[in-house]
Every structure is written in C-alpha cells, then in structure tokens.
Write a protein that holds these residues in place. Structure first.
Motif, mmCIF file in Angstrom:
data_model
loop_
_atom_site.group_PDB
_atom_site.id
_atom_site.type_symbol
_atom_site.label_atom_id
_atom_site.label_comp_id
_atom_site.label_asym_id
_atom_site.label_seq_id
_atom_site.Cartn_x
_atom_site.Cartn_y
_atom_site.Cartn_z
ATOM 1 N N ARG A 175 -27.493 24.332 70.734
ATOM 2 C CA ARG A 175 -26.404 23.418 71.015
ATOM 3 C C ARG A 175 -26.213 22.758 69.250
ATOM 4 O O ARG A 175 -27.174 22.278 68.769
ATOM 5 C CB ARG A 175 -26.959 22.233 71.938
ATOM 6 N N LEU A 176 -25.019 22.696 69.296
ATOM 7 C CA LEU A 176 -24.372 22.016 67.964
ATOM 8 C C LEU A 176 -24.523 20.798 67.985
ATOM 9 O O LEU A 176 -24.252 19.924 68.980
ATOM 10 C CB LEU A 176 -23.042 22.570 67.740
ATOM 11 N N ALA A 177 -24.803 20.199 66.766
ATOM 12 C CA ALA A 177 -24.954 18.439 66.830
ATOM 13 C C ALA A 177 -24.050 18.105 65.438
ATOM 14 O O ALA A 177 -23.950 18.986 64.368
ATOM 15 C CB ALA A 177 -26.291 18.068 66.458
ATOM 16 N N LEU A 178 -23.577 16.997 65.269
ATOM 17 C CA LEU A 178 -22.936 16.560 64.168
ATOM 18 C C LEU A 178 -24.140 15.765 63.286
ATOM 19 O O LEU A 178 -24.899 14.938 63.682
ATOM 20 C CB LEU A 178 -22.039 15.326 64.439
ATOM 21 N N ILE A 179 -24.106 16.212 61.833
ATOM 22 C CA ILE A 179 -25.065 15.580 61.079
ATOM 23 C C ILE A 179 -24.321 14.925 59.884
ATOM 24 O O ILE A 179 -23.633 15.055 59.450
ATOM 25 C CB ILE A 179 -26.046 16.894 60.188
ATOM 26 N N VAL A 180 -24.994 13.441 60.164
ATOM 27 C CA VAL A 180 -24.590 12.405 59.176
ATOM 28 C C VAL A 180 -25.408 11.653 58.437
ATOM 29 O O VAL A 180 -26.642 11.730 58.814
ATOM 30 C CB VAL A 180 -23.589 11.487 60.033
ATOM 31 N N PRO A 181 -25.139 11.071 57.088
ATOM 32 C CA PRO A 181 -26.082 10.237 56.768
ATOM 33 C C PRO A 181 -26.712 9.153 57.439
ATOM 34 O O PRO A 181 -25.798 8.624 58.230
ATOM 35 C CB PRO A 181 -25.473 9.965 55.226
ATOM 36 N N THR A 182 -27.929 8.670 57.247
ATOM 37 C CA THR A 182 -28.199 7.438 58.118
ATOM 38 C C THR A 182 -27.294 6.208 58.028
ATOM 39 O O THR A 182 -27.198 5.675 58.933
ATOM 40 C CB THR A 182 -29.647 7.141 57.767
ATOM 41 N N HIS A 184 -24.026 6.259 57.881
ATOM 42 C CA HIS A 184 -22.609 6.570 58.220
ATOM 43 C C HIS A 184 -22.051 5.717 59.292
ATOM 44 O O HIS A 184 -22.906 5.351 60.265
ATOM 45 C CB HIS A 184 -22.683 8.343 58.491
ATOM 46 N N ALA A 185 -20.716 5.829 59.693
ATOM 47 C CA ALA A 185 -20.293 4.951 60.558
ATOM 48 C C ALA A 185 -20.516 5.662 61.908
ATOM 49 O O ALA A 185 -20.442 4.727 63.016
ATOM 50 C CB ALA A 185 -18.712 5.033 60.307
ATOM 51 N N LEU A 186 -20.873 6.943 62.011
ATOM 52 C CA LEU A 186 -20.821 7.535 63.255
ATOM 53 C C LEU A 186 -22.553 7.615 63.509
ATOM 54 O O LEU A 186 -22.925 8.106 64.658
ATOM 55 C CB LEU A 186 -20.367 8.919 63.309
ATOM 56 N N ALA A 187 -23.376 7.216 62.515
ATOM 57 C CA ALA A 187 -24.878 7.455 62.884
ATOM 58 C C ALA A 187 -25.457 6.721 63.897
ATOM 59 O O ALA A 187 -26.466 7.334 64.422
ATOM 60 C CB ALA A 187 -25.541 7.047 61.579
ATOM 61 N N SER A 188 -24.617 5.604 64.315
ATOM 62 C CA SER A 188 -25.689 4.873 65.594
ATOM 63 C C SER A 188 -24.997 5.074 66.678
ATOM 64 O O SER A 188 -25.315 4.648 67.677
ATOM 65 C CB SER A 188 -25.228 3.281 65.288
ATOM 66 N N HIS A 189 -23.987 6.113 66.627
ATOM 67 C CA HIS A 189 -23.716 6.531 68.101
ATOM 68 C C HIS A 189 -24.597 7.681 68.769
ATOM 69 O O HIS A 189 -25.252 8.510 67.936
ATOM 70 C CB HIS A 189 -22.259 7.380 67.971
ATOM 71 N N GLY A 190 -25.033 7.595 69.972
ATOM 72 C CA GLY A 190 -25.789 8.473 70.642
ATOM 73 C C GLY A 190 -25.158 9.847 70.767
ATOM 74 O O GLY A 190 -25.639 10.955 70.730
ATOM 75 N N ALA A 191 -23.740 10.080 71.233
ATOM 76 C CA ALA A 191 -23.025 10.886 71.188
ATOM 77 C C ALA A 191 -21.784 10.833 70.989
ATOM 78 O O ALA A 191 -21.102 9.637 70.817
ATOM 79 C CB ALA A 191 -23.230 11.603 72.797
ATOM 80 N N ARG A 265 -34.065 14.208 55.285
ATOM 81 C CA ARG A 265 -34.716 13.064 55.768
ATOM 82 C C ARG A 265 -33.852 11.930 55.648
ATOM 83 O O ARG A 265 -34.163 11.150 56.547
ATOM 84 C CB ARG A 265 -36.061 12.566 54.905
ATOM 85 N N GLY A 266 -32.709 12.002 55.083
ATOM 86 C CA GLY A 266 -31.843 10.599 55.013
ATOM 87 C C GLY A 266 -30.775 10.989 56.018
ATOM 88 O O GLY A 266 -29.663 10.266 55.741
ATOM 89 N N LEU A 267 -30.862 12.060 56.812
ATOM 90 C CA LEU A 267 -29.903 12.311 57.762
ATOM 91 C C LEU A 267 -30.233 12.182 59.189
ATOM 92 O O LEU A 267 -31.522 11.946 59.504
ATOM 93 C CB LEU A 267 -29.466 13.843 57.539
ATOM 94 N N VAL A 268 -29.297 11.901 60.166
ATOM 95 C CA VAL A 268 -29.557 11.881 61.488
ATOM 96 C C VAL A 268 -28.484 12.467 62.201
ATOM 97 O O VAL A 268 -27.423 13.299 61.706
ATOM 98 C CB VAL A 268 -29.295 10.501 62.198
ATOM 99 N N SER A 269 -28.744 13.152 63.428
ATOM 100 C CA SER A 269 -28.146 13.994 64.072
ATOM 101 C C SER A 269 -27.351 13.088 65.388
ATOM 102 O O SER A 269 -28.147 12.461 65.981
ATOM 103 C CB SER A 269 -28.911 15.347 64.699
ATOM 104 N N VAL A 270 -26.358 13.581 65.543
ATOM 105 C CA VAL A 270 -25.349 12.811 66.602
ATOM 106 C C VAL A 270 -25.197 13.943 67.752
ATOM 107 O O VAL A 270 -24.308 15.017 67.234
ATOM 108 C CB VAL A 270 -24.279 12.171 66.121
ATOM 109 N N THR A 271 -25.264 13.874 68.925
ATOM 110 C CA THR A 271 -24.845 14.858 69.988
ATOM 111 C C THR A 271 -23.248 14.898 70.049
ATOM 112 O O THR A 271 -22.789 14.081 70.030
ATOM 113 C CB THR A 271 -25.516 14.531 71.313
ATOM 114 N N LEU A 272 -22.961 16.237 70.309
ATOM 115 C CA LEU A 272 -21.606 16.307 70.213
ATOM 116 C C LEU A 272 -21.218 16.607 72.059
ATOM 117 O O LEU A 272 -21.997 17.305 72.638
ATOM 118 C CB LEU A 272 -21.024 17.833 69.622
#
Length: 331
Positions: A175-182, A184-191, A265-272
């Motif tokens: 499954r593909l995910a969106l990778i953003v810096p911790t 980032h404006a989208l980092a707090s979104h679960g999906a 390590r400074g990144l988070v993944s967000v479900t697409l």
C-alpha cells in the motif's frame, strides 16, 4: 523457426562473426590479424565469404583500413549480441560443472526488492544452495519486457498496464503512503486523499515508474498536475530529499517502515485513501509450466511465501501442479 531461418543460421560462421567484430573494433584487418593470431589473408577471405553469404557489402576497404557500411553497422550490433549471449551461455553452463544445479534470472521492481524479496530469496537460497539467482532491479514496464523478450526467466512487478501474453501469479500486496516531514501541514492527518497533496512540491521516482504513473493519472483525473520538484532513482534518496525540505513523496508504506531505522527518522507516513494506493505485486513468466525446474522451484517458494504472509488470500493452484496459471491482469 522457419526453414529459411534455419538455413540462414547454418550459413553464418561464428568464427567469422568474431573476426568481423575484431576488424570493426580495430579498424584494420592487419591489426585484427595480429590480435587474433591469424593471417590477414585468412581474415579477408572469411569477410568476403560472409559478405557473399549475406548478399551485401559490410566494409569499405581503403589504404588506411576499413569503414563500416550501413549493413556492416547493423551486423556489428547483432554480432556483438550473439557473441555476448554465447559468453553468457558458457558462463552459466560452466556453473553446472562446478556443482550449481540451476540458474534463474529474475528481474524485479524496486518495491518488490525493498519490501519482500530479500527475506524470501534468503530463505530460498539457504534451502537450495545449488541454485544460483541473478536478480536485477528494473521498472515494472522493463521487467515485463525482459520476460517477454526472454532476457529474464521470472519477473516480479506490478502489472497495472497489463502484461500482454505473459502469465502471472499473485505474489504480495503493498500500500502506498504519503511521506512528509514531521512538521508538515499534512503530518497530523491520519489519512488524506492524494489530491490533498497536490498543493505541495513532490519528490518523485522515474516518470515511467508505476508509482509516478498512478500519481500522474490521479492528478489528471482531478484536473490538476503534480508539482514535481525533483526525480530520484531510489526510495532511500526520496526519503533524504523529503527530510531536507525538497518536497513530499509517495512510496510503499512497508518500504518506508523498513528504512526508518537508518534514514527518514524526521519523517512520518500518512495513509492514502485512494483505491489505487492498494496494489498487487505479481510473478510473471512466459509460461510457468515450461520454466526450467530451478525456476519453477523458485516460483513455488515465492507463491508459498505469499500464502503464508497472507493466509486469508484465496488459495491458487500453481501451474506446476497441473492447472493453468492465472492470466495477467492489472494490479
């Protein structure tokens, strides 16, 4: 092979091809004769016979040496390919004399190589030490072409664009995910939906990669475009670029998790949320039932590994067990 093709193959002399290549590389019959330890007159006679067999002039002969005719340039390309194939055949056959009982050529895309194949092939080689596996990384489209052309026995890739006349079997799902810096404006979104990312710069893979193609089609469907700031050739490079503020990116979730111990390590993944983010990786071959024993053994192992990783997946009978394999279909 037709009768005329067989007759043509019988008329072509491999030694003459080898000498022709030597003359082309050195630009002189005399220098080729010195390198190949053969009389110049003997080379000249072989080249004349080759031209007579092919019915066309291959070389322009002059006082300073030789130049290739257009037909000669074409023959040089094919002659090098034939001689390379012979060298490769000799190398592979010599491995049998050294105790290797099988050789499987595998081409796979980066998603399969990063996420699943290291463990699966590691288990296989420990259980089958006499089977040698040559693994090459390519884009999914190139994997399919290599199998179609016989450059690979087995392909492991996404077949979203179809695989023509090839046969395929399910291998794994990712499954593909969106990778953003911790921060980032989208980092707090679960999906998120992919279109939510189109306001930001992206770090993308090669434009022919299955991931980029899916991104481009999704953006096009929304009447938007991907703001691609930079192309990279690997997932690790993508993480480093994202971590250093050059954009956000899309990659397989499991691949990101595997790399987080070393980079990202400074990144988070967000479900697409998008349906195209759920993908299937498949095993592809011209015909599973006609593969050499070593290749069929590997296919059985990889297919069994897929079953154990996803026990809820519907059982499929492998072609080696007497049932025709599934036709290739889009992931």
């Amino acid at each position: 092979m037709t009768t005329s093709e067989r007759n043509f193959a019988r008329r072509i002399d491999l030694t003459s091809l080898q000498l022709f290549v030597a003359v082309c590389e050195l630009g002189s019959i005399g220098r080729a004769a010195e390198r190949e330890f053969i009389a110049a007159s003997a080379i000249s006679k072989r080249l004349s016979d080759l031209e007579a067999t092919l019915g066309t002039t291959l070389l322009y002969r002059h006082a300073r040496g030789v130049d290739l005719t257009p037909a000669g340039e074409s023959l040089l390309h094919h002659a090098r390919s034939v001689l390379y194939s012979l060298e490769k055949m000799q190398g592979e056959l010599s491995e049998y004399a050294d105790g290797v009982r099988g050789h499987v050529r595998v081409h796979a895309n980066i998603s399969a190589i990063v996420q699943f194949l290291p463990e699966d092939l590691g288990v296989f080689t420990r259980a089958h030490e006499a089977i040698k596996i040559d693994l090459e990384e390519h884009l999914s489209s190139e994997v399919i072409r290599a199998v179609q052309e016989g450059a690979a026995d087995l392909g492991v890739c996404h077949v979203a664009g179809g695989a023509g006349e090839l046969q395929s079997l399910s291998y794994r799902h990712d499954r593909l995910a969106l990778i953003v810096p911790t921060g980032h404006a989208l980092a707090s979104h679960g999906a998120v939906d992919f279109i939510d990312s189109l306001d930001f710069d992206h770090v993308g893979l090669h434009t022919n990669s299955s991931i980029y193609v899916a991104m481009h089609e999704a953006a096009l469907g929304a009447g938007r475009s991907v703001k691609l700031r930079i192309h990279v050739t690997g997932l690790d490079a993508m993480c480093r670029m994202i971590e250093n503020g050059l954009g956000i990116g899309v990659m397989p979730q499991r691949a990101f998790e595997l790399m987080q111990n070393g980079i990202g390590r400074g990144l988070v993944s967000v479900t697409l949320n998008d349906a195209w983010a759920a993908r299937e990786i498949r095993l592809v071959a011209r015909d599973f039932s006609t593969l050499p024993v070593a290749a069929r053994t590997l296919v059985n192992h990889l297919h069994a590994a897929a079953d154990s990783a996803d026990p809820a997946r519907p059982a499929q009978v492998h072609p080696a067990e007497g049932t025709a394999p599934l036709a290739a279909r889009a992931a």
